[in-house]
Design a protein around this motif. Sequence first.
Motif, PDB file in Angstrom:
ATOM      1  N   ILE A  32      47.223  39.383  46.595  1.00 24.24           N
ATOM      2  CA  ILE A  32      45.907  39.907  46.251  1.00 24.24           C
ATOM      3  C   ILE A  32      44.840  38.877  46.596  1.00 24.24           C
ATOM      4  O   ILE A  32      45.029  37.675  46.399  1.00 24.24           O
ATOM      5  N   ILE A  48      44.250  44.161  48.784  1.00 21.30           N
ATOM      6  CA  ILE A  48      45.565  43.712  49.244  1.00 21.30           C
ATOM      7  C   ILE A  48      45.415  42.929  50.541  1.00 21.30           C
ATOM      8  O   ILE A  48      44.912  43.458  51.540  1.00 21.30           O
ATOM      9  N   HIS A  60      40.672  38.419  41.044  1.00 22.55           N
ATOM     10  CA  HIS A  60      41.915  38.749  41.743  1.00 22.55           C
ATOM     11  C   HIS A  60      43.141  38.116  41.108  1.00 22.55           C
ATOM     12  O   HIS A  60      44.222  38.692  41.110  1.00 22.55           O
ATOM     13  N   ALA A  95      39.045  43.425  44.066  1.00 22.64           N
ATOM     14  CA  ALA A  95      40.323  42.850  44.467  1.00 22.64           C
ATOM     15  C   ALA A  95      40.956  43.788  45.492  1.00 22.64           C
ATOM     16  O   ALA A  95      40.887  45.009  45.352  1.00 22.64           O
TER      17      ALA A  95
END
Length: 328
Positions: free
Chosen positions: A142, A152, A186, A150
């Motif tokens: 993350i 990927i 995050h 946040a």
Amino acid sequence: MPLGLRKKKNKSRESSNLVENEEIGGHAGGSSVKSTVNGAGLPPPPANLRPKLVFHTQLAHGSPTGRIEGFTNVKELYGKIADTFDLSPPEILFCTLNTHKIDMEKLLGGQIGLEDFIFAHIKGLKKEVEVFKAEDALGLTITDNGAGYAFIKRIKEGSVADSVKVICVGDHIECINRKNIVGIRHYEVARMLKELPKDHKFTLKLVEPMKAFEMLEPRSKGAKPASENKIGTGRGTLRLRSKGTATVEEVPTEFEEIAVKKVDDLLESYMGIRDTELAATMVEVGRDKKNPDEFAMALDEALGDFAFPDEFVFDVWGAIGDAKQGRF
């Protein structure tokens, strides 16, 4: 990054900062500017004290070219981009440098090269997915866009997340089990995902970046941990800070690039996040510290909102020391 979002301005295209008939790959002007004084902890400086730099920008899925200037942190950068393209700042998910692709090796972090071209990725398709957590780790890394989102950055091959093809690199995580996590840092999102019980199902609400038809590509796994991420193509970089002013600095030295890369790898290993701005701050804090205890105290003072394990702090100290001595 400071919270709060700039309001959308109503303006015509004639009064905007769009550049007519300009090709992708333009350069930023003003490479002879002087550096501003770092005022960490102070409010943003008045416009006449900010670095006089002009950057070129486009929306990643396609748009005219715009010019932006006068920002001192990532949140203000998003505001400038939003003003240029008549958007609301929360529509921007993240930015990449010198590529319109969702390339996590080119992700905008805490530095922008003075000749870098900025591509803004905005919100696209919303999706909800149910995941069965068959392993302790989901295989997600993350990161943070600097303004409360946040998303990927990497998916580990063969992991739980990799088996769910709806989950993609670049997706913003909006909700976990219907709990809205916008505005949560995050590292907290990574912790929440780790703490989900094994052998149970959970749901994710995701928002993927908008894509043009010609941009549709095979699903990406994101940046590989061992890859180099040299930010900046100009003779210097604009260093964005979460507190205080942006400063114009020399291109990062070999020591700084290597040390930041090592610390960023440790952040992923220990905390499941990647954050080049955080890594750069830790390298800066540890540059002149004489021992791990002194380094740990300085980290607590500079980054009080992070709870770092002792083993992690010791390993970061060692990585900075290795980089100083040229042990790559």
